[in-house]
Structure formats: structure tokens, C-alpha cells
Design an enzyme around this catalytic site. Sequence first.
Site, short mmCIF file in Angstrom:
data_model
loop_
_atom_site.label_atom_id
_atom_site.label_comp_id
_atom_site.label_asym_id
_atom_site.label_seq_id
_atom_site.Cartn_x
_atom_site.Cartn_y
_atom_site.Cartn_z
N ASP A 78 0.82 -1.21 0.00
CA ASP A 78 0.00 0.00 0.00
C ASP A 78 0.86 1.26 0.00
OD1 ASP A 78 -2.39 -1.38 -0.05
OD2 ASP A 78 -2.56 -1.49 2.12
N SER A 196 -8.23 7.31 9.38
CA SER A 196 -9.56 7.79 9.72
C SER A 196 -10.39 6.73 10.41
CB SER A 196 -10.27 8.27 8.44
OG SER A 196 -11.61 8.58 8.69
#
Length: 305
Positions: A78, A196
Site C-alpha cells: 500500500d 480515519s
Amino acid sequence: MPKVGILYNDAKSVACRSAIALKDKLTSLGWDVFMATGMGGILGYSNPDRPLCHTPIERLAPPGFDRDMSFAIILGGDGTVLSASRQLAPQGIPMLTINTGHMGFLTETYLNQLPPAIDAVVAGEYAIEERAMLRVQVFHNDTLLWEALCLNEMVLHREPMTCMCHFELAIGRHAPVDIAADGVIISTPTGSTAYSLSAGGAVVTPGVGVFQLLPICPHSLASRALVYADNEIVTIYPVSPNKLVMVVDGNGGCFVLPDYRVKVERSPYSARFVRLKEPEFFQILREKLGWGLPHIAKPTSVELP
């Protein structure tokens, strides 16, 4: 001669070996191949001697990676995908993301599926999914000091060992609000499953035209996550006397002083992902994060030996 790019994580030997083998294969098929590492998209961290260290957004693309390139193959995890998105989004280059890392939440397929994936993209059997990105800029008065693209989130937070921060924050034309917290996160739908999510934010499905604002450890029950339209511009004014730290996609940033302001808006550039099949976001949530797995009830009785 068609052009293709290969961006790889040179810190992983398997990615390096795969990149070389892939270059040989694509060259034999008549492609003009350009190679680079993902390091060019790493923003780097500021330090007291270099508080504002960055490269302008449009100058991150490696040599040869331009709008004539059909697509680029990303070999890594990622972090490599996040880096590649900053390098390639301004050029509009689609990314075929191959997981050679751990989580691989942003990758399309795995390394052991690379041969059929290459055959599919060479044959043009794929679709493009666009993901919104943020453009983050730091100003002193009207002078641009620092800027970056991010695919996941930007975070503005206090330095370690300093007190709680105060922010005056304005979204679009709406009245400014004051937030007292350890920091603030602004995330894209793609980033809603990253920092988040860990901070208590909602998961937002890709393609929804919103961003999400989250205070980090706020000192008020009224300061909670806010979802707002992605065409609104957010301006953040630090009110605390101490310098703050800006981090973008978890890998780089700059110091933000009390007389600076931070501007966050939707980037004119999008990350373009090559999709070999119809995206199934809920399946990815289930496989990578365990979302929606069946609940296994506890037995109603226990047999004693």
C-alpha cells in the site's frame, strides 16, 4: 511503439526481481518499458534544519512517465501505491497495482496472478476506476511554502510532548469553527479505511463525492467526525502558539507554524486504478478488515465433564 511503466519498491527483493523479469517480458512483446522506484513519491520528513522540504506536485513523475504512457505496473504494498499515485496522477497514468507487501488494501491482485493480469491489460481487457485525491498546501500570507497530493489523508497534529492544539477551521463559505484536539484528519473515501477508521471515522464507499474531517482526541463531546461535500475548500488556521506537524499519507510532511494556514481541497488530478474485474468494495472490507463476517453465537449450554 506503446509505452508502459514499472514502479517498484526497491526495498523488497521480490519486487526487484519481478520488475526485471516483467521488463524483459514486456520488451519481448514490443513495449517500450520505463522503470523507476517508488522513492520519487516519498515526500520526506522535515527537520529543524529543513522545515519545508518538498517537490512541486507536477514534478514528481519519473523520466519517461508522461501522458503517452498507456499504463504503469506498481509492484509493492500500500505504501508503494500511495507513493505511485503522487507520481502518476498529474500525468493521468493508470496503475495496475500488484501486491508484494502485507495488507495490500489498495492493490488489484497478487504477485502469483501477475502473468494473467499482464495478458489482460496488454489485450486491453480492463476498466479504469478513478479515486479522488486531496491537494494540501501550506501558505504564509499569500506565499505557497509547501504542497502535496494525497490519496488517503492529511493529518495536522501536535508535536510530542506539547499541549493540546487549537484550530480555527473553515469549510467553504460556512462560518469558522474552533476545535481543541490533539490534531485533525481530513480523509478521502479511499482513506476512510486507513487512519480515519482507526480514529473512529466512518467507512465511505469509493465514488461518493465527500471528504471526512475528524478531530483526534477532541476535548469536547461536540467535536465529532464531519462528512462534507468534496467541492468545498477547507482552510485551517493554527491557533496554538507551538508549531504543528503536517503528515500526508503517513510518510511525509512539514512543520506548520502559528502564522501559517493550511488549504485542503479536492485535487484536479485523480488516482486512476486498472481494474481487471468489477470492483467489489464490501468483499475487500471483509477479506482485509473482517467487516461483515458472520457472527458465531456462544453455545446455550455447557456440558461438564
